[in-house]
Design a protein around this motif. Sequence first.
Motif, PDB file in Angstrom:
ATOM      1  N   ARG A 571     -60.447  -4.915 -30.808  1.00  0.00           N
ATOM      2  CA  ARG A 571     -61.675  -4.139 -30.582  1.00  0.00           C
ATOM      3  C   ARG A 571     -61.429  -2.905 -29.735  1.00  0.00           C
ATOM      4  NH1 ARG A 571     -64.943  -9.064 -28.112  1.00  0.00           N
ATOM      5  NH2 ARG A 571     -62.891  -9.209 -27.121  1.00  0.00           N
ATOM      6  N   ARG A 572     -60.245  -2.780 -29.147  1.00  0.00           N
ATOM      7  CA  ARG A 572     -59.906  -1.584 -28.371  1.00  0.00           C
ATOM      8  C   ARG A 572     -59.489  -0.467 -29.324  1.00  0.00           C
ATOM      9  NH1 ARG A 572     -58.658  -2.602 -22.994  1.00  0.00           N
ATOM     10  NH2 ARG A 572     -58.652  -0.316 -22.841  1.00  0.00           N
ATOM     11  N   ARG A 573     -60.239   0.631 -29.353  1.00  0.00           N
ATOM     12  CA  ARG A 573     -59.990   1.693 -30.323  1.00  0.00           C
ATOM     13  C   ARG A 573     -59.402   2.969 -29.718  1.00  0.00           C
ATOM     14  NH1 ARG A 573     -64.799   1.894 -34.859  1.00  0.00           N
ATOM     15  NH2 ARG A 573     -64.853  -0.343 -35.365  1.00  0.00           N
ATOM     16  N   ASP A 574     -59.236   3.024 -28.412  1.00  0.00           N
ATOM     17  CA  ASP A 574     -58.708   4.213 -27.772  1.00  0.00           C
ATOM     18  C   ASP A 574     -57.207   4.321 -28.051  1.00  0.00           C
ATOM     19  OD1 ASP A 574     -58.082   6.356 -26.167  1.00  0.00           O
ATOM     20  OD2 ASP A 574     -58.178   5.213 -24.287  1.00  0.00           O
ATOM     21  N   LEU A 575     -56.809   5.296 -28.858  1.00  0.00           N
ATOM     22  CA  LEU A 575     -55.398   5.446 -29.201  1.00  0.00           C
ATOM     23  C   LEU A 575     -54.615   6.178 -28.118  1.00  0.00           C
ATOM     24  CD1 LEU A 575     -55.699   6.313 -33.002  1.00  0.00           C
ATOM     25  CD2 LEU A 575     -55.033   4.138 -31.978  1.00  0.00           C
ATOM     26  N   GLY A 576     -55.257   7.080 -27.386  1.00  0.00           N
ATOM     27  CA  GLY A 576     -54.559   7.733 -26.283  1.00  0.00           C
ATOM     28  C   GLY A 576     -54.545   9.241 -26.386  1.00  0.00           C
ATOM     29  N   VAL A 577     -53.764   9.855 -25.517  1.00  0.00           N
ATOM     30  CA  VAL A 577     -53.660  11.307 -25.394  1.00  0.00           C
ATOM     31  C   VAL A 577     -52.188  11.697 -25.430  1.00  0.00           C
ATOM     32  CG1 VAL A 577     -54.091  13.308 -23.906  1.00  0.00           C
ATOM     33  CG2 VAL A 577     -55.801  11.482 -24.075  1.00  0.00           C
ATOM     34  N   GLU A 578     -51.896  12.762 -26.148  1.00  0.00           N
ATOM     35  CA  GLU A 578     -50.533  13.272 -26.256  1.00  0.00           C
ATOM     36  C   GLU A 578     -50.508  14.739 -25.838  1.00  0.00           C
ATOM     37  OE1 GLU A 578     -47.401  14.379 -29.847  1.00  0.00           O
ATOM     38  OE2 GLU A 578     -48.681  12.604 -30.063  1.00  0.00           O
ATOM     39  N   LEU A 579     -49.481  15.139 -25.102  1.00  0.00           N
ATOM     40  CA  LEU A 579     -49.262  16.527 -24.703  1.00  0.00           C
ATOM     41  C   LEU A 579     -47.903  16.968 -25.215  1.00  0.00           C
ATOM     42  CD1 LEU A 579     -50.519  16.354 -20.994  1.00  0.00           C
ATOM     43  CD2 LEU A 579     -51.823  17.015 -23.025  1.00  0.00           C
ATOM     44  N   ASP A 580     -47.839  18.150 -25.864  1.00  0.00           N
ATOM     45  CA  ASP A 580     -46.612  18.642 -26.473  1.00  0.00           C
ATOM     46  C   ASP A 580     -46.305  20.063 -25.995  1.00  0.00           C
ATOM     47  OD1 ASP A 580     -46.355  16.315 -28.167  1.00  0.00           O
ATOM     48  OD2 ASP A 580     -47.961  17.179 -29.394  1.00  0.00           O
ATOM     49  N   LEU A 581     -45.026  20.360 -25.806  1.00  0.00           N
ATOM     50  CA  LEU A 581     -44.554  21.690 -25.447  1.00  0.00           C
ATOM     51  C   LEU A 581     -43.344  22.025 -26.305  1.00  0.00           C
ATOM     52  CD1 LEU A 581     -44.677  21.508 -21.524  1.00  0.00           C
ATOM     53  CD2 LEU A 581     -46.284  22.733 -23.006  1.00  0.00           C
ATOM     54  N   GLY A 582     -43.111  23.328 -26.522  1.00  0.00           N
ATOM     55  CA  GLY A 582     -41.949  23.706 -27.308  1.00  0.00           C
ATOM     56  C   GLY A 582     -41.601  25.167 -27.148  1.00  0.00           C
ATOM     57  N   VAL A 583     -40.344  25.487 -27.473  1.00  0.00           N
ATOM     58  CA  VAL A 583     -39.833  26.859 -27.497  1.00  0.00           C
ATOM     59  C   VAL A 583     -39.014  27.019 -28.767  1.00  0.00           C
ATOM     60  CG1 VAL A 583     -38.419  28.606 -26.356  1.00  0.00           C
ATOM     61  CG2 VAL A 583     -39.718  26.963 -24.971  1.00  0.00           C
ATOM     62  N   ASP A 584     -39.285  28.079 -29.531  1.00  0.00           N
ATOM     63  CA  ASP A 584     -38.520  28.382 -30.740  1.00  0.00           C
ATOM     64  C   ASP A 584     -38.042  29.822 -30.676  1.00  0.00           C
ATOM     65  OD1 ASP A 584     -38.775  25.899 -32.085  1.00  0.00           O
ATOM     66  OD2 ASP A 584     -40.809  26.427 -32.676  1.00  0.00           O
ATOM     67  N   ALA A 585     -36.789  30.047 -31.104  1.00  0.00           N
ATOM     68  CA  ALA A 585     -36.232  31.399 -31.158  1.00  0.00           C
ATOM     69  C   ALA A 585     -35.593  31.618 -32.520  1.00  0.00           C
ATOM     70  CB  ALA A 585     -35.192  31.593 -30.052  1.00  0.00           C
ATOM     71  N   ARG A 586     -35.712  32.847 -33.017  1.00  0.00           N
ATOM     72  CA  ARG A 586     -35.136  33.231 -34.306  1.00  0.00           C
ATOM     73  C   ARG A 586     -34.258  34.460 -34.080  1.00  0.00           C
ATOM     74  NH1 ARG A 586     -40.127  31.831 -34.294  1.00  0.00           N
ATOM     75  NH2 ARG A 586     -40.831  33.972 -33.878  1.00  0.00           N
ATOM     76  N   ILE A 587     -32.987  34.342 -34.406  1.00  0.00           N
ATOM     77  CA  ILE A 587     -32.036  35.424 -34.161  1.00  0.00           C
ATOM     78  C   ILE A 587     -31.472  35.868 -35.499  1.00  0.00           C
ATOM     79  CG2 ILE A 587     -29.930  36.104 -32.966  1.00  0.00           C
ATOM     80  CD1 ILE A 587     -30.453  33.742 -31.039  1.00  0.00           C
ATOM     81  N   ALA A 588     -31.783  37.102 -35.900  1.00  0.00           N
ATOM     82  CA  ALA A 588     -31.317  37.628 -37.176  1.00  0.00           C
ATOM     83  C   ALA A 588     -29.885  38.114 -37.046  1.00  0.00           C
ATOM     84  CB  ALA A 588     -32.217  38.769 -37.631  1.00  0.00           C
ATOM     85  N   MET A 589     -28.992  37.606 -37.894  1.00  0.00           N
ATOM     86  CA  MET A 589     -27.586  38.020 -37.937  1.00  0.00           C
ATOM     87  C   MET A 589     -27.391  38.833 -39.210  1.00  0.00           C
ATOM     88  SD  MET A 589     -26.673  36.490 -35.164  1.00  0.00           S
ATOM     89  CE  MET A 589     -24.878  36.587 -35.184  1.00  0.00           C
ATOM     90  N   GLY A 590     -27.873  40.069 -39.182  1.00  0.00           N
ATOM     91  CA  GLY A 590     -27.841  40.882 -40.382  1.00  0.00           C
ATOM     92  C   GLY A 590     -28.922  40.446 -41.346  1.00  0.00           C
ATOM     93  N   ARG A 591     -28.718  40.760 -42.617  1.00  0.00           N
ATOM     94  CA  ARG A 591     -29.724  40.471 -43.638  1.00  0.00           C
ATOM     95  C   ARG A 591     -29.533  39.105 -44.287  1.00  0.00           C
ATOM     96  NH1 ARG A 591     -32.590  44.769 -45.539  1.00  0.00           N
ATOM     97  NH2 ARG A 591     -32.813  43.749 -47.571  1.00  0.00           N
ATOM     98  N   LEU A 592     -28.381  38.467 -44.044  1.00  0.00           N
ATOM     99  CA  LEU A 592     -28.060  37.253 -44.788  1.00  0.00           C
ATOM    100  C   LEU A 592     -28.274  35.966 -44.017  1.00  0.00           C
ATOM    101  CD1 LEU A 592     -24.795  38.349 -46.633  1.00  0.00           C
ATOM    102  CD2 LEU A 592     -27.142  38.348 -47.490  1.00  0.00           C
ATOM    103  N   LEU A 593     -28.375  36.023 -42.698  1.00  0.00           N
ATOM    104  CA  LEU A 593     -28.407  34.793 -41.927  1.00  0.00           C
ATOM    105  C   LEU A 593     -29.350  34.934 -40.738  1.00  0.00           C
ATOM    106  CD1 LEU A 593     -27.112  31.939 -41.534  1.00  0.00           C
ATOM    107  CD2 LEU A 593     -25.475  33.053 -39.999  1.00  0.00           C
ATOM    108  N   THR A 594     -30.142  33.897 -40.525  1.00  0.00           N
ATOM    109  CA  THR A 594     -30.981  33.796 -39.340  1.00  0.00           C
ATOM    110  C   THR A 594     -30.676  32.475 -38.641  1.00  0.00           C
ATOM    111  OG1 THR A 594     -32.763  35.112 -40.295  1.00  0.00           O
ATOM    112  CG2 THR A 594     -33.352  33.659 -38.481  1.00  0.00           C
ATOM    113  N   ILE A 595     -30.465  32.548 -37.343  1.00  0.00           N
ATOM    114  CA  ILE A 595     -30.222  31.348 -36.547  1.00  0.00           C
ATOM    115  C   ILE A 595     -31.520  30.927 -35.879  1.00  0.00           C
ATOM    116  CG2 ILE A 595     -28.947  30.360 -34.606  1.00  0.00           C
ATOM    117  CD1 ILE A 595     -26.724  32.355 -35.164  1.00  0.00           C
ATOM    118  N   GLN A 596     -31.874  29.665 -36.029  1.00  0.00           N
ATOM    119  CA  GLN A 596     -33.044  29.102 -35.359  1.00  0.00           C
ATOM    120  C   GLN A 596     -32.575  28.210 -34.213  1.00  0.00           C
ATOM    121  OE1 GLN A 596     -34.734  26.977 -38.698  1.00  0.00           O
ATOM    122  NE2 GLN A 596     -36.283  28.533 -39.032  1.00  0.00           N
ATOM    123  N   LEU A 597     -33.132  28.428 -33.042  1.00  0.00           N
ATOM    124  CA  LEU A 597     -32.867  27.589 -31.884  1.00  0.00           C
ATOM    125  C   LEU A 597     -34.204  27.136 -31.309  1.00  0.00           C
ATOM    126  CD1 LEU A 597     -30.176  29.807 -30.107  1.00  0.00           C
ATOM    127  CD2 LEU A 597     -29.740  27.737 -31.450  1.00  0.00           C
ATOM    128  N   GLY A 598     -34.267  25.908 -30.832  1.00  0.00           N
ATOM    129  CA  GLY A 598     -35.540  25.465 -30.276  1.00  0.00           C
ATOM    130  C   GLY A 598     -35.461  24.110 -29.612  1.00  0.00           C
TER     131      GLY A 598
END
Length: 632
Positions: A571-598
């Motif tokens: 009968r307990r229906r409270d699922l809870g609370v979630e907190l999320d944080l993040g950082v994403d970076a995109r580094i273009a290496m010319g026209r052919l390649l992109t590096i994603q870091l995060g």
Amino acid sequence: MRRLLVPLASLALAVALPSPGAAQPAEGPGLEVSTSAPSGADASPDASLDAGPDAGPGLNGAGPGANGAGPSANGAGAGPGVEQTPPPAAVAFERRFVIDTGRAPPPPPDPTRATFSVEGEYQLRYRAMTSLRLEAPASDPAATTLGQHQFIAHWLRLTSRFHYKDKASVVAQLDLVRGLIAGDTTQHVDQVRDARAALSWAEVHPRYLYLEVPTAIGVVRAGQQGAHWGMGLVANDGERPSLFGDYTRGSLVERALLAATPMGRDGPLVLTVAGDLVFEDNAADLLGNDVDDVDDVDDVDDVDGVERQDAGAGDLAVQAVVSALWRARRGEVGIYGALRRQTRERRTRAGVVPYTEALTAGVIDVAGRFDAPVPGGGAHVYGELEAAAVLGATTFAPSDADLPSVPRVGRAPAAVRSVGGAATLGAVHVAVRGPRPADRWGRVVTELEVGYASGDDDPGDGVARRFTFDPSHNVGLLLFDEVLAWKTARAATLTEKERSGEVPAPGLRALPSKGGVFGAAYVNPRLVVRPARWLDLKAGAVIAHATADPVDPYRDPDDGGLANYDGGDRRRRDLGVELDLGVDARIAMGRLLTIQLGTEAGAFFPGGAFNDAAGTELPDQFLLTLKLGLIH
């Protein structure tokens, strides 16, 4: 600590009030008039109509810049200069303003010659998490947790396109490697696909191979392809990035499709009809790979990794889909209907007497999206909506009715009555540093997504009410993707190996949620700040409550009555609370390649719905992910 959650959640909600789940933007141009069959009732069909790349804007990927569909989507070319805010009419809304992955759109067909292109991505993930408490098997009473604390996983996805002028196109996509390459494995959750129960460097997964031909009346497409509709709640092709989390396998079908534009190629009306044989989706698997193929030497019912109560090779699911989409300058609205028939062969534990589980169900789904400039310039509001109802009959549903002594006789089907939906509303401020489209990006994005999925708290009443979102529609990092996913997987494993008698438990394959939202209502505010075109600082929260008593449908009612997945008070229906944080970076290496870091981190503070039989609360859960990606 928990007393701080209410003011924190209220603050997050206020900050993110204008916000949509534009977390599922489409990749590149395409008339994606997707249509999908029921993903509700856990046996729901997913069917969607993607009317093909380069066929004009559509409901899922409509228009330019859908998730990087604008030029130089990863920040290249954002040269020096004074930031400007042009009048609203000067900057059209692009989906990449909300989520920018660094991907460039595939080149369109050249009407003068044949062309060939290849795109690909390699993704590497390191994840560390706290120990998740799960119910222990009777055969291994010490296994009170998932057993996995950290791991490294990867995947490589390649997509090729061959265009014969603008007359015909062949599209192929393959996950060349995918799997767990190092770290801890899980324990006693093998009755679910992708259980991470064993190391696996290389798993080859074919995804697309189809032919597309534009005609005078529209687009014809045939072959194995992705199925997607609306926000991806019911069918999701597993290619739409979200602010938090990763996309998964997706809905794949062998499909013959016609998308017609009766008011002209660029007209507002698109009518689509398709016939499907489902290869795999959230509810079916043609090859029977929805159970992890791990050889358990301690289980006499497993032989060479094959679970002996599955008599056939998998699910045989066919469906017919129709849809209508109306496209306007600032938005789209569409409706589709789908009818699905799905069967799976099962047998007694002795492996002698066969038994067939079946589903016949239909879905009605309404979806739409809009965007509009904010008076004063430099900003846009946008939104999305999807609502679905699933109706039908199935024996893929839990039941506490007496099982027949002779399985051939079959079980009485349960009625399917499930509903689900989500809506998002958001605003984005656009930064401009030059005249080119590549010099524009979303500086600040605020979104709010709200969602609802019906639940089922009475497995014996003859009505299946549980609605499950497709797992690739991500909501947060922990509650749905980890906690509920593994609790339902452990419950299915215990049922198959310890709770079932001679006759297999009905509908067991539908129990694991695989990370999809089910039986819950939630609020999910999100915020993204981009100090530079290539850098995302993001935050989010999930506040969730069960829409029905959270019940493990296969727990023996004679063992103290129905209970939750930890054996606690249902009968307990409270699922809870979630907190999320993040950082994403995109580094273009010319026209052919992109590096994603995060990196992404989540903290989940469970509610009373996860208390065990003694009333002990589930400990707070924490997760950290480090991300590396290479995009070509």
